[in-house]
Write a protein that holds these residues in place. Structure first.
Motif, PDB file in Angstrom:
ATOM      1  N   ASN A   1       2.972  -8.484  -3.998  1.00  0.00           N
ATOM      2  CA  ASN A   1       3.466  -8.470  -5.369  1.00  0.00           C
ATOM      3  C   ASN A   1       2.519  -7.683  -6.274  1.00  0.00           C
ATOM      4  O   ASN A   1       2.128  -8.144  -7.342  1.00  0.00           O
ATOM      5  CB  ASN A   1       3.697  -9.892  -5.897  1.00  0.00           C
ATOM      6  CG  ASN A   1       4.568  -9.897  -7.132  1.00  0.00           C
ATOM      7  OD1 ASN A   1       5.416  -9.025  -7.295  1.00  0.00           O
ATOM      8  ND2 ASN A   1       4.362 -10.856  -8.004  1.00  0.00           N
ATOM      9  N   LYS A   2       2.133  -6.481  -5.810  1.00  0.00           N
ATOM     10  CA  LYS A   2       1.223  -5.608  -6.548  1.00  0.00           C
ATOM     11  C   LYS A   2       1.828  -4.220  -6.623  1.00  0.00           C
ATOM     12  O   LYS A   2       2.497  -3.774  -5.697  1.00  0.00           O
ATOM     13  CB  LYS A   2      -0.122  -5.495  -5.824  1.00  0.00           C
ATOM     14  CG  LYS A   2      -0.963  -6.739  -5.850  1.00  0.00           C
ATOM     15  CD  LYS A   2      -2.204  -6.630  -4.991  1.00  0.00           C
ATOM     16  CE  LYS A   2      -3.098  -5.480  -5.319  1.00  0.00           C
ATOM     17  NZ  LYS A   2      -4.355  -5.485  -4.558  1.00  0.00           N
ATOM     18  N   ILE A   3       1.562  -3.530  -7.720  1.00  0.00           N
ATOM     19  CA  ILE A   3       1.973  -2.147  -7.870  1.00  0.00           C
ATOM     20  C   ILE A   3       0.765  -1.254  -7.628  1.00  0.00           C
ATOM     21  O   ILE A   3      -0.362  -1.607  -7.991  1.00  0.00           O
ATOM     22  CB  ILE A   3       2.588  -1.885  -9.263  1.00  0.00           C
ATOM     23  CG1 ILE A   3       3.131  -0.458  -9.355  1.00  0.00           C
ATOM     24  CG2 ILE A   3       1.610  -2.170 -10.350  1.00  0.00           C
ATOM     25  CD1 ILE A   3       3.915  -0.186 -10.626  1.00  0.00           C
ATOM     26  N   GLY A   4       1.000  -0.107  -6.989  1.00  0.00           N
ATOM     27  CA  GLY A   4      -0.092   0.812  -6.726  1.00  0.00           C
ATOM     28  C   GLY A   4       0.377   2.250  -6.689  1.00  0.00           C
ATOM     29  O   GLY A   4       1.561   2.531  -6.491  1.00  0.00           O
ATOM     30  N   GLU A   5      -0.565   3.142  -6.888  1.00  0.00           N
ATOM     31  CA  GLU A   5      -0.302   4.575  -6.794  1.00  0.00           C
ATOM     32  C   GLU A   5      -0.451   4.992  -5.340  1.00  0.00           C
ATOM     33  O   GLU A   5      -1.437   4.654  -4.689  1.00  0.00           O
ATOM     34  CB  GLU A   5      -1.285   5.344  -7.667  1.00  0.00           C
ATOM     35  CG  GLU A   5      -1.064   6.831  -7.650  1.00  0.00           C
ATOM     36  CD  GLU A   5      -2.030   7.585  -8.532  1.00  0.00           C
ATOM     37  OE1 GLU A   5      -2.009   8.820  -8.471  1.00  0.00           O
ATOM     38  OE2 GLU A   5      -2.827   6.948  -9.253  1.00  0.00           O
ATOM     39  N   LEU A   6       0.533   5.718  -4.836  1.00  0.00           N
ATOM     40  CA  LEU A   6       0.491   6.195  -3.459  1.00  0.00           C
ATOM     41  C   LEU A   6      -0.581   7.274  -3.334  1.00  0.00           C
ATOM     42  O   LEU A   6      -0.522   8.299  -4.003  1.00  0.00           O
ATOM     43  CB  LEU A   6       1.860   6.743  -3.051  1.00  0.00           C
ATOM     44  CG  LEU A   6       1.969   7.296  -1.645  1.00  0.00           C
ATOM     45  CD1 LEU A   6       1.727   6.212  -0.595  1.00  0.00           C
ATOM     46  CD2 LEU A   6       3.334   7.938  -1.439  1.00  0.00           C
ATOM     47  N   MET A   7      -1.574   7.009  -2.477  1.00  0.00           N
ATOM     48  CA  MET A   7      -2.675   7.948  -2.287  1.00  0.00           C
ATOM     49  C   MET A   7      -2.539   8.738  -0.993  1.00  0.00           C
ATOM     50  O   MET A   7      -3.157   9.780  -0.840  1.00  0.00           O
ATOM     51  CB  MET A   7      -4.013   7.192  -2.284  1.00  0.00           C
ATOM     52  CG  MET A   7      -4.266   6.381  -3.538  1.00  0.00           C
ATOM     53  SD  MET A   7      -4.125   7.335  -5.064  1.00  0.00           S
ATOM     54  CE  MET A   7      -5.510   8.434  -4.898  1.00  0.00           C
ATOM     55  N   GLY A   8      -1.760   8.221  -0.059  1.00  0.00           N
ATOM     56  CA  GLY A   8      -1.595   8.900   1.220  1.00  0.00           C
ATOM     57  C   GLY A   8      -1.113   7.916   2.265  1.00  0.00           C
ATOM     58  O   GLY A   8      -0.574   6.858   1.948  1.00  0.00           O
ATOM     59  N   ARG A   9      -1.356   8.290   3.521  1.00  0.00           N
ATOM     60  CA  ARG A   9      -0.955   7.445   4.642  1.00  0.00           C
ATOM     61  C   ARG A   9      -2.124   7.259   5.585  1.00  0.00           C
ATOM     62  O   ARG A   9      -2.975   8.123   5.712  1.00  0.00           O
ATOM     63  CB  ARG A   9       0.207   8.073   5.390  1.00  0.00           C
ATOM     64  CG  ARG A   9       1.484   8.132   4.562  1.00  0.00           C
ATOM     65  CD  ARG A   9       2.614   8.654   5.390  1.00  0.00           C
ATOM     66  NE  ARG A   9       3.112   7.582   6.223  1.00  0.00           N
ATOM     67  CZ  ARG A   9       4.377   7.251   6.334  1.00  0.00           C
ATOM     68  NH1 ARG A   9       5.285   7.923   5.682  1.00  0.00           N
ATOM     69  NH2 ARG A   9       4.747   6.257   7.112  1.00  0.00           N
ATOM     70  N   ASP A  10      -2.100   6.136   6.244  1.00  0.00           N
ATOM     71  CA  ASP A  10      -3.050   5.844   7.310  1.00  0.00           C
ATOM     72  C   ASP A  10      -2.196   5.474   8.517  1.00  0.00           C
ATOM     73  O   ASP A  10      -1.791   4.323   8.653  1.00  0.00           O
ATOM     74  CB  ASP A  10      -3.972   4.691   6.909  1.00  0.00           C
ATOM     75  CG  ASP A  10      -4.980   4.338   7.985  1.00  0.00           C
ATOM     76  OD1 ASP A  10      -5.236   5.186   8.866  1.00  0.00           O
ATOM     77  OD2 ASP A  10      -5.501   3.215   7.957  1.00  0.00           O
ATOM     78  N   GLY A  11      -1.896   6.460   9.337  1.00  0.00           N
ATOM     79  CA  GLY A  11      -0.959   6.238  10.433  1.00  0.00           C
ATOM     80  C   GLY A  11       0.420   5.991   9.855  1.00  0.00           C
ATOM     81  O   GLY A  11       0.955   6.810   9.113  1.00  0.00           O
TER      82      GLY A  11
END
Length: 67
Positions: free
Chosen positions: A11-21
């Motif tokens: 239940n948190k909002i975040g900015e997409l920084m990339g992917r890890d796998g």
């Protein structure tokens, strides 16, 4: 332009920084430690959620300056 996602498991909002796998790496709005989110637990943030998260981050920053 930044992409914001809601991690429904936390239940948190975040900015997409990339992917890890196969997982998304999200960072809290306003900065902080990244966390990994399964794509099945992520959805696009609404405009209201983005604005609310931005205001919350600004309020936290202003409180830090007052101390």
């Amino acid at each position: 332009m930044a992409v914001y996602l809601v991690d429904t498991a936390r239940n948190k909002i975040g900015e997409l920084m990339g992917r890890d796998g196969s997982r998304y790496l999200l960072r809290p709005v306003g900065g902080g430690r990244e966390w990994a989110c399964d794509p099945g637990d992520a959805r696009a943030a609404t405009l209201a959620e983005k604005l609310s998260a931005g205001v919350r981050a600004a309020n936290q920053r202003s409180g830090e300056r007052l101390r």
